[in-house]
Write a protein that holds these residues in place. Structure first.
Motif, PDB file in Angstrom:
ATOM      1  N   TRP A 224      42.087  18.452  31.954  1.00  0.00           N
ATOM      2  CA  TRP A 224      43.389  19.254  32.121  1.00  0.00           C
ATOM      3  C   TRP A 224      43.639  19.672  30.871  1.00  0.00           C
ATOM      4  N   VAL A 225      42.996  21.059  30.458  1.00  0.00           N
ATOM      5  CA  VAL A 225      43.172  21.788  29.470  1.00  0.00           C
ATOM      6  C   VAL A 225      43.744  23.169  29.592  1.00  0.00           C
ATOM      7  N   PRO A 226      44.833  23.447  30.222  1.00  0.00           N
ATOM      8  CA  PRO A 226      45.326  24.878  30.205  1.00  0.00           C
ATOM      9  C   PRO A 226      45.764  25.438  28.915  1.00  0.00           C
ATOM     10  N   ASP A 227      45.885  26.586  28.900  1.00  0.00           N
ATOM     11  CA  ASP A 227      46.684  27.244  27.670  1.00  0.00           C
ATOM     12  C   ASP A 227      46.412  26.709  26.269  1.00  0.00           C
ATOM     13  N   ALA A 228      45.235  26.456  26.083  1.00  0.00           N
ATOM     14  CA  ALA A 228      44.804  25.621  24.700  1.00  0.00           C
ATOM     15  C   ALA A 228      44.091  26.650  23.770  1.00  0.00           C
ATOM     16  N   ASN A 229      44.045  27.916  24.195  1.00  0.00           N
ATOM     17  CA  ASN A 229      43.204  28.814  23.116  1.00  0.00           C
ATOM     18  C   ASN A 229      41.626  28.386  23.261  1.00  0.00           C
ATOM     19  N   LEU A 230      41.122  28.290  24.420  1.00  0.00           N
ATOM     20  CA  LEU A 230      39.754  27.926  24.619  1.00  0.00           C
ATOM     21  C   LEU A 230      39.056  29.257  24.542  1.00  0.00           C
ATOM     22  N   VAL A 231      37.860  29.469  24.016  1.00  0.00           N
ATOM     23  CA  VAL A 231      37.018  30.653  23.649  1.00  0.00           C
ATOM     24  C   VAL A 231      35.713  30.068  24.137  1.00  0.00           C
ATOM     25  N   GLY A 232      34.772  31.069  24.378  1.00  0.00           N
ATOM     26  CA  GLY A 232      33.408  31.086  24.414  1.00  0.00           C
ATOM     27  C   GLY A 232      33.098  30.693  26.027  1.00  0.00           C
ATOM     28  N   GLU A 233      31.973  30.393  26.009  1.00  0.00           N
ATOM     29  CA  GLU A 233      31.614  30.022  27.710  1.00  0.00           C
ATOM     30  C   GLU A 233      31.778  28.414  28.158  1.00  0.00           C
ATOM     31  N   SER A 243      32.095  12.493  38.268  1.00  0.00           N
ATOM     32  CA  SER A 243      33.344  11.871  39.108  1.00  0.00           C
ATOM     33  C   SER A 243      34.718  12.935  38.930  1.00  0.00           C
ATOM     34  N   LEU A 244      34.390  13.989  38.337  1.00  0.00           N
ATOM     35  CA  LEU A 244      35.520  14.829  38.175  1.00  0.00           C
ATOM     36  C   LEU A 244      36.126  15.377  39.369  1.00  0.00           C
ATOM     37  N   THR A 245      37.450  15.152  39.656  1.00  0.00           N
ATOM     38  CA  THR A 245      38.293  15.563  40.881  1.00  0.00           C
ATOM     39  C   THR A 245      39.094  16.841  40.544  1.00  0.00           C
ATOM     40  N   ASN A 246      39.466  16.802  39.279  1.00  0.00           N
ATOM     41  CA  ASN A 246      40.338  18.184  38.836  1.00  0.00           C
ATOM     42  C   ASN A 246      39.765  18.716  37.669  1.00  0.00           C
ATOM     43  N   LEU A 247      39.496  20.143  37.683  1.00  0.00           N
ATOM     44  CA  LEU A 247      39.077  20.831  36.503  1.00  0.00           C
ATOM     45  C   LEU A 247      40.085  22.021  36.316  1.00  0.00           C
ATOM     46  N   ASP A 248      40.832  22.031  35.016  1.00  0.00           N
ATOM     47  CA  ASP A 248      41.879  23.275  34.938  1.00  0.00           C
ATOM     48  C   ASP A 248      41.605  23.297  33.648  1.00  0.00           C
ATOM     49  N   LEU A 249      41.226  24.585  33.533  1.00  0.00           N
ATOM     50  CA  LEU A 249      40.824  25.433  32.193  1.00  0.00           C
ATOM     51  C   LEU A 249      41.615  26.612  32.215  1.00  0.00           C
ATOM     52  N   SER A 250      42.440  26.759  33.037  1.00  0.00           N
ATOM     53  CA  SER A 250      43.504  28.189  33.155  1.00  0.00           C
ATOM     54  C   SER A 250      44.066  28.493  31.959  1.00  0.00           C
ATOM     55  N   ASP A 251      44.512  29.786  31.779  1.00  0.00           N
ATOM     56  CA  ASP A 251      45.043  30.518  30.861  1.00  0.00           C
ATOM     57  C   ASP A 251      44.726  30.277  29.296  1.00  0.00           C
ATOM     58  N   ASN A 252      43.299  30.425  29.569  1.00  0.00           N
ATOM     59  CA  ASN A 252      42.551  30.389  28.282  1.00  0.00           C
ATOM     60  C   ASN A 252      41.851  32.032  27.894  1.00  0.00           C
ATOM     61  N   PHE A 253      40.712  31.770  27.085  1.00  0.00           N
ATOM     62  CA  PHE A 253      39.918  32.959  26.681  1.00  0.00           C
ATOM     63  C   PHE A 253      38.582  32.796  26.749  1.00  0.00           C
ATOM     64  N   LEU A 254      38.229  31.885  27.903  1.00  0.00           N
ATOM     65  CA  LEU A 254      36.838  31.574  28.385  1.00  0.00           C
ATOM     66  C   LEU A 254      36.239  32.934  28.912  1.00  0.00           C
ATOM     67  N   SER A 255      34.840  33.141  28.472  1.00  0.00           N
ATOM     68  CA  SER A 255      34.245  34.187  28.784  1.00  0.00           C
ATOM     69  C   SER A 255      32.849  33.540  29.460  1.00  0.00           C
ATOM     70  N   GLY A 256      31.984  34.647  29.878  1.00  0.00           N
ATOM     71  CA  GLY A 256      30.777  34.453  30.366  1.00  0.00           C
ATOM     72  C   GLY A 256      30.786  33.973  31.759  1.00  0.00           C
ATOM     73  N   LYS A 257      29.673  33.393  32.391  1.00  0.00           N
ATOM     74  CA  LYS A 257      29.646  33.285  33.911  1.00  0.00           C
ATOM     75  C   LYS A 257      30.182  31.756  33.851  1.00  0.00           C
ATOM     76  N   ILE A 258      30.185  31.335  35.373  1.00  0.00           N
ATOM     77  CA  ILE A 258      30.474  29.952  35.594  1.00  0.00           C
ATOM     78  C   ILE A 258      28.900  29.662  35.596  1.00  0.00           C
ATOM     79  N   PRO A 259      28.845  28.344  34.897  1.00  0.00           N
ATOM     80  CA  PRO A 259      27.436  27.815  35.006  1.00  0.00           C
ATOM     81  C   PRO A 259      26.937  27.463  36.162  1.00  0.00           C
TER      82      PRO A 259
END
Length: 982
Positions: A224-233, A243-259
Motif C-alpha cells: 500500500w503506497v498511494p500518494d508517495a511520489n513514486l516515479v519510474g516504471e 502472496s500479494l492480495t492487494n496492490l495499491d500504487l495509486s496517486d503517484n507518477f509511475l510511467s511506462g507499461k504494466i510489466p
C-alpha cells in the motif's frame, strides 16, 4: 543424609517459587501500571478508573490489560481510543513479560527517541498510529529483533526512514503511512523477508522508484503506497510477489507499461494504479490472473488497446476511467459472471459495446461516458435487475432505447446526453419507481412524455432538451414534488403549461424555451420560492406578464423573449436581483418602470410601443394633455430658479475647480439602485456591526429603504493581504450565481480604500446565532435546512464552477442566514481556484489559511489545499449544528476538539456506522445533541444519520471523505427516506 536434606530443601524452595512467582509478578505489574498511570498518562475522561490496588492485586481485569491465560502475567496493554494523552509511556516496558503495546487513536505527542524506546526492545507488537508524535523516526537497535508489528502511521513523523528499519528479521507488518516523511523510499526495506504488510502511503517522499529488489518480499500480502511520489516504471520483480492480495500504487507518477510479469500475482484480489502516468497496452499476461476480483487503473495517462485476454479475468469491478485507452471492448468481457462495476469513462474507446454485456452478471454500476462508442446499447445491461447507474453521455450511440431498460426497477441515475439515440421512450422507462436523475438532452428521441412519469416520485432532475419530443406536458408531472431541475427546452411540445406546475415548490430551474407552448403564463408563479432560473422564451405565450414574478426571492435569470405577451411591464419586476433578463420581441407597451438600468435596454427591444423618459434608444413617453396647462408656469419658475442658481454657481465655481475629483473605480455585479455616493458617508461607527481579519463590516440602510452589508478592507491598496482578499472576492463572487452563496452587489476601489457591497443577511452568521444566545430559534428542521443549503453552496463551488473553487475558510461564522434562515456561504477572500490536473492549488501554500478548529489535520502540516479541506471543515459545522458547541469548547477537556469528542461518543455505541451505507438505528444521542432545539423522537433518527455524515467528512484520511456533491446526495437521501410516507 546431609546431602538429602539439602536436596529436599532446594526442591521445596523451587516448588514455592514456582507456585508463588506469578503472584509476586502480578503484584509488581500492578505497581508498574499504577505508577505509569500516575506519572505518564493524562486520563481526563477517567477511562482507567479501575486501575486501583485491590486485595487480590491482579490487574488482569483492568481496562486494556491482557494477561497470559495460563500463568496470569501481563502480556498486553491496549489503550486504543480511550482519549488518553501525554508523552510516550515507556514505563509500561518495565513489565518484562509485556509483548503487545497498543496506543492507537489517542493524543500522545512529542518526539519518539531511541532512548525513550530502548526499554521496549522485548516487544513483539508496537502500535502507535493516529496520535500526534513528531520529529524523526527513532533509530531502533538490534535488540528489537523480536518485533513482529510496527505501526507508526497517521502521526507527524518527518525525515528519512532509518536504516535500522531494514534489520528486523521477524517483522511482518510495517506501517508508516500518513506521516510527513520526506526522504527517499529506501531499497533496504526489501530485506524484510517476513513482511506480509508494507504500508507507506500518503507521505511526501522525494521522487523515488520502486526498488527492483521488491520481489524479495515473497510473503507480502498488502503493498500500500498511494500518494508517495513514486516515479519510474513498475519493476518486473513485482511478479514475484506470489502472496500479494492487494496492490495499491495509486496517486503517484509511475510511467511506462504494466510489466508482463504481473501474471505472477497469483493471489491478487485488488490492483489500484489510478492517477499515474502509465502507458502502453495492458499485457496479455493479465489473462492468467483468474482470481482477480477488482482491477482499478483509473485516472492515468495509459494508452493503447484493451487486450481481449484482459476480459477473461474474473472481474468484479473494472475501472479504467480517465486514461487514453483506444480500441474496442472485447466481446469476451460479457462472459465474466462476476462483473458488478464497469467504468471506462474519459478514454478514447470506440466501436460497439459487447452485445451480451450484463446477461450473466449482476451489473450495478455502468459508466462509459466521454468516449467514441457507436452502435446500439446492449439490451441485457439490466438483465439481472441490479443496475442502478447508467451513464453513457458524450458518445455516438444510436438506435432506440432497449425496451428491457423499462423493467430495470433499481435504476435511479441515468445520463445519456449528447448521443444519437432515437425513437420513443417506453412508458415503463418514464415511470421507473427509483429514478432520481434523468438526463437525455441532445439526442433524437421523439414522442410524448408518458403520464406514467408520475410514479417516478423521487425524480429531482428531468433534463430532456434538444430532442424531438412532442405533445402536451401531462398534468401528472405535477406529482413530482422532489423536482429541482425541469428542462424541456428545444423540443416540439405544444399546448398550455399545466397550472399545477406551481406546486413544484422545490423547483430551482424551469426551462421550456424553444417549443410551441400557447396560452397565458401560469399564475401563482410566486409559489416557486426556490426558483433561480425561468426561461419561457421562443414560444407562443399570450397575455400579460404576471406581476407576482417580482416576488420570487432568489430568481436571477428571467427570459420571456420572443413570445406574444401584451400589456405593460409590471413594476414588481424591478424588485428582482437579476443578472440575466430578457423580455424582448413581444407586444408590450407603455412606460418602462423606473428602476431598470441601461444594461437591460437591449432586453426590451422588439417592443415598439414601449417608451421611457431616460432609457435610450427607447422613445420618450408622450405627455398627457393636462400637463401642457402647467408647462408655461413651470417654465417661468424654472427661469427664475436658473437665475438664482447661476449666481450661486459663480460663487462656488473656484472651489469646485480647485478640489480634485475622487477617483473611484466602481463595478456592479447585480442590478442596484444606488451608487458609491450613497454608501461611503454611511461607513460610520454607529453602523459598524463586525470586525475581522480582513476589515470592518457595516450595516447601511439606503434612502430607498434597502439594507446592504458593506465590508471595508484594512489598509486599502497599501496592504497586500487586503488586495488579495479584494481580488479574490470580486473575481470569484462577481461571477457566481447561486441561491446558497452570498451575492456581491458592487465593489468600489480608490487610492485609499477598498469596499465590497453585499446583500444584507438579517439573521447574521450561523456561528452568532448558534453560539450567541439564538440557538433556541434553531429547531432540528431549521438546522438541517441550513446544513443542506450550505452543502449545496459548497458543492456548487467545487463541482459546477470552472475552474473549481476551494473556499479555504469554511466555518459557521462564514455561513450567513437571511430572514427565512436560508443559508449563504460567504467570505471568499481566501478562496482559490483549483486546477484539476494538479489536484491542488498552486502546490503548497506559503501559510495556513483557515480558522483554528476547522482546519483539516493534513493541511496544518503539508499546506496542500484541495476540496477535501473544505469537506473536513463542513463536517465540523455539521457537528456544531448537532451539538450546539464550538469546535474547541472547553467542556471537551484538554487536548480534545469536537471531532475527537463526537467520534469517541459515536464509537462508544456499537450501532454507529462510518460508511455511507448507514442503516437506521435508535441510539441514545442525548449526551451529544444540543438540548436547546428540543428534538422529537423522529428527529433523533435523522440526527443520527447526519452525525454519521459528519464523521465521514472529518475522516483523518482525505481520500475517505466524500465529495461535496456526494454529501448533498447523502443529506437528501437521509432526509427523503425519513420524510417519505410509510
Amino acid at each position: 543424609m546431609q546431602y538429602q536434606s539439602i536436596k529436599l530443601f532446594l526442591s521445596l524452595l523451587f516448588y514455592f517459587l514456582y507456585c508463588f512467582s506469578p503472584v509476586i509478578s502480578l503484584n509488581g505489574d500492578s505497581q508498574v501500571l499504577i505508577r505509569v498511570k500516575s506519572d505518564q498518562l493524562h486520563d481526563s475522561d477517567g477511562k482507567l478508573s479501575n486501575w486501583v490496588t485491590t486485595s487480590d492485586q491482579s490487574p488482569c481485569n483492568w481496562t486494556g490489560i491482557t494477561c497470559d491465560a495460563q500463568n496470569k502475567y501481563v502480556v498486553g496493554v491496549d489503550l486504543s481510543r480511550l482519549g488518553i494523552s501525554g508523552g510516550f509511556p515507556n514505563g509500561f516496558c518495565r513489565i518484562r513479560t509485556l509483548r503487545n503495546l497498543t496506543l492507537t487513536d489517542n493524543s500522545f505527542k512529542g518526539a519518539l527517541s531511541s532512548l525513550s524506546l530502548s526499554p521496549c526492545s522485548h516487544l513483539q507488537v508496537l502500535e502507535l498510529s493516529s496520535n500526534e508524535f513528531n520529529g524523526e523516526l527513532p533509530d531502533l537497535s538490534r535488540e528489537f529483533g523480536s518485533l513482529h508489528v510496527l505501526d507508526l502511521s497517521n502521526n507527524n513523523f518527518s525525515g528519512d526512514i532509518p536504516t535500522s528499519f531494514g534489520r528486523f528479521p521477524a517483522l511482518k507488518v510495517l506501517n508508516l503511512g500518513g506521516n510527513s516523511l520526506s526522504g527517499s523510499l529506501p531499497s533496504f526495506l526489501s530485506n524484510l523477508s517476513e513482511l506480509t504488510r508494507l504500508e507507506l502511503g500518503y507521505n511526501p517522499f522525494k521522487p523515488s522508484s520502486l526498488p527492483s529488489s521488491l520481489g524479495n518480499l515473497s510473503k507480502l500480502e498488502n503493498l500500500w503506497v498511494p500518494d508517495a511520489n513514486l516515479v519510474g516504471e513498475i519493476p518486473d520483480s513485482i511478479g514475484q510477489l506470489v502472496s500479494l492480495t492487494n496492490l495499491d500504487l495509486s496517486d503517484n507518477f509511475l510511467s511506462g507499461k504494466i510489466p508482463y510479469t504481473i501474471a505472477g500475482l497469483r493471489s491478487i484480489e485488488q490492483i489500484e494504479l489510478f492517477n499515474n502516468q502509465l502507458s502502453g497496452e495492458l499485457p496479455e499476461s493479465l489473462v492468467n490472473l483468474t482470481t482477480l476480483l477488482r482491477f482499478d487503473v483509473s485516472q492515468n495517462n495509459l494508452t493503447g488497446h484493451l487486450s481481449q485476454n484482459v476480459a477473461s479475468m474474473s472481474l468484479e469491478s473494472l475501472n479504467l476511467n480517465d486514461n487514453h485507452f483506444t480500441g474496442e471492448i472485447p466481446e469476451i468481457l460479457a462472459s465474466n459472471p462476476n462483473l458488478v462495476q464497469l467504468k471506462l469513462f474519459n478514454n478514447s474507446f470506440s466501436g460497439k459495446l459487447p452485445e451480451n454485456l450484463g446477461k450473466i452478471c449482476d451489473l450495478v454500476d455502468f459508466d462509459v461516458s466521454t468516449n467514441d462508442f457507436t452502435g446500439e446499447l446492449p439490451q441485457f445491461l439490466c438483465h439481472r435487475n441490479k443496475l442502478q447507474n447508467l451513464v453513457i453521455f458524450n458518445n455516438r450511440f444510436s438506435g432506440k432505447l432497449p425496451e428491457s431498460y423499462g423493467e430495470c426497477k433499481p435504476l435511479y441515475y441515468v445520463r445519456m446526453a449528447n448521443n444519437k439515440l432515437s425513437g420513443e421512450v417506453s412508458s415503463k422507462f418514464w415511470g421507473l419507481p427509483e429514478l432520481e436523475f434523468l438526463e437525455m438532452f441532445n439526442n433524437n428521441f421523439e414522442g410524448p412524455i408518458s403520464p406514467s412519469i408520475s410514479t417516478a416520485r423521487n425524480l429531482t432532475h428531468l433534463l430532456i432538451s434538444g430532442n424531438n419530443f412532442k405533445g402536451q406536458i401531462p398534468s401528472l408531472v405535477c406529482s413530482l414534488r422532489q423536482l429541482l431541475f425541469f428542462d424541456l427546452s428545444q423540443n416540439l411540445f405544444f399546448g398550455e403549461v399545466p397550472s399545477c406546475v406551481t406546486q413544484l415548490n422545490k423547483l430551482e430551474k424551469l426551462d421550456l424555451h424553444q417549443n410551441m407552448f400557447t396560452g397565458r403564463l401560469p399564475g401563482k408563479l410566486n409559489l416557486l420560492i426556490a426558483l433561480t432560473e425561468l426561461n419561457l422564451s421562443n414560444n407562443r405565450f399570450t397575455g400579460n406578464i404576471p406581476p407576482e414574478l417580482g416576488n420570487l426571492p432568489v430568481l436571477t435569470h428571467l427570459d420571456l423573449s420572443n413570445n406574444m405577451l401584451t400589456g405593460e411591464i409590471p413594476v414588481e419586476l424591478t424588485k428582482l436581483n437579476l443578472n440575466q433578463f430578457n423580455i424582448s420581441h413581444n407586444k408590450l407597451y407603455g412606460k418602462v418602470p423606473s428602476g431598470f438600468e441601461y444594461q437591460f435596454v437591449s432586453s426590451l427591444s422588439g417592443n415598439p410601443d414601449l417608451c421611457s423618459p431616460n432609457l435610450k434608444p427607447l422613445p420618450p413617453c408622450p405627455r398627457p394633455k393636462h400637463e401642457i396647462v402647467y408647462f408655461a408656469s413651470v417654465l417661468a419658475i424654472c427661469a427664475i430658479l436658473m437665475l438664482a442658481s447661476l449666481l450661486w454657481s459663480f460663487k462656488i465655481k473656484s472651489d469646485f475647480v480647485s478640489k480634485p475629483k475622487r477617483r473611484w473605480k466602481v463595478t456592479t455585479f447585480q442590478r442596484v439602485g444606488f451608487s458609491e455616493e450613497d454608501i461611503c458617508p454611511n461607513l460610520t461607527e454607529q453602523n459598524l456591526i463586525g470586525s475581522g481579519a480582513s476589515g470592518q463590516v457595516y450595516r447601511v440602510k439606503l434612502k430607498s429603504g434597502q439594507t446592504v452589508a458593506v465590508k471595508r478592507l484594512w489598509g486599502g491598496n497599501l496592504k497586500p493581504e487586503s488586495e488579495t482578499v479584494f481580488k479574490s472576492e470580486t473575481e470569484i463572487l462577481g461571477r457566481i450565481r447561486h441561491g446558497n452563496i452570498v451575492k456581491l452587489l458592487m465593489c468600489c476601489s480608490g487610492e485609499e480604500f477598498r469596499i465590497l457591497v453585499y446583500e444584507y443577511m438579517e439573521n447574521g452568521s450561523l456561528g452568532d446565532v448558534l453560539h450567541g444566545g439564538g440557538a433556541a430559534l434553531l429547531d432540528w428542521h431549521t438546522r438541517f435546512t441550513i446544513a443542506l443549503g450550505a452543502a449545496k453552496g459548497l458543492a456548487y463551488l467545487h463541482h459546477d464552477c470552472v475552474p473549481a473553487i476551494v473556499h479555504r475558510d469554511v466555518k459557521s461564522n462564514n455561513i450567513l442566514l437571511d430572514t427565512d434562515m436560508v443559508p449563504r456561504v460567504a467570505d471568499l477572500g481566501l478562496a482559490k481556484t483549483l486546477q484539476r490536473g494538479a489536484g491542488e492549488i498552486d502546490g503548497a501554500m506559503s501559510r495556513v489559511a483557515g480558522t483554528y478548529g476547522y482546519i483539516a489535520p493534513e493541511y496544518a502540516y503539508t499546506l496542500k489545499v484541495n476540496e477535501k479541506s473544505d469537506i473536513y471543515s463542513f463536517g465540523i459545522i455539521l457537528m456544531e449544528l448537532i451539538t450546539g458547541k464550538r469546535p474547541n469548547d472547553a467542556c471537551f477537556g484538554e487536548n480534545k476538539d469536537i471531532v475527537k469528542w463526537v467520534t469517541e461518543a459515536a464509537l462508544a455505541s456499537p450501532e454507529v456506522k462510518t460508511t455511507e451505507n448507514t442503516s437506521s438505528c435508535c441510539r441514545d444521542l442525548r449526551k451529544l445533541v444540543d438540548p436547546r432545539m428540543m428534538p422529537s423522537t423522529s428527529d433523533y433518527e435523522e440526527i443520527d444519520k447526519v452525525l454519521n455524515i459528519a464523521v465521514l467528512c472529518t475522516s483523518s484520511f482525505p481520500f475517505n471523505r466524500p465529495s461535496m456533491r456526494r454529501v448533498v446526495e447523502l443529506l437528501k437521501v437521509k432526509h427523503h427516506k425519513l420524510e417519505s410516507p410509510k
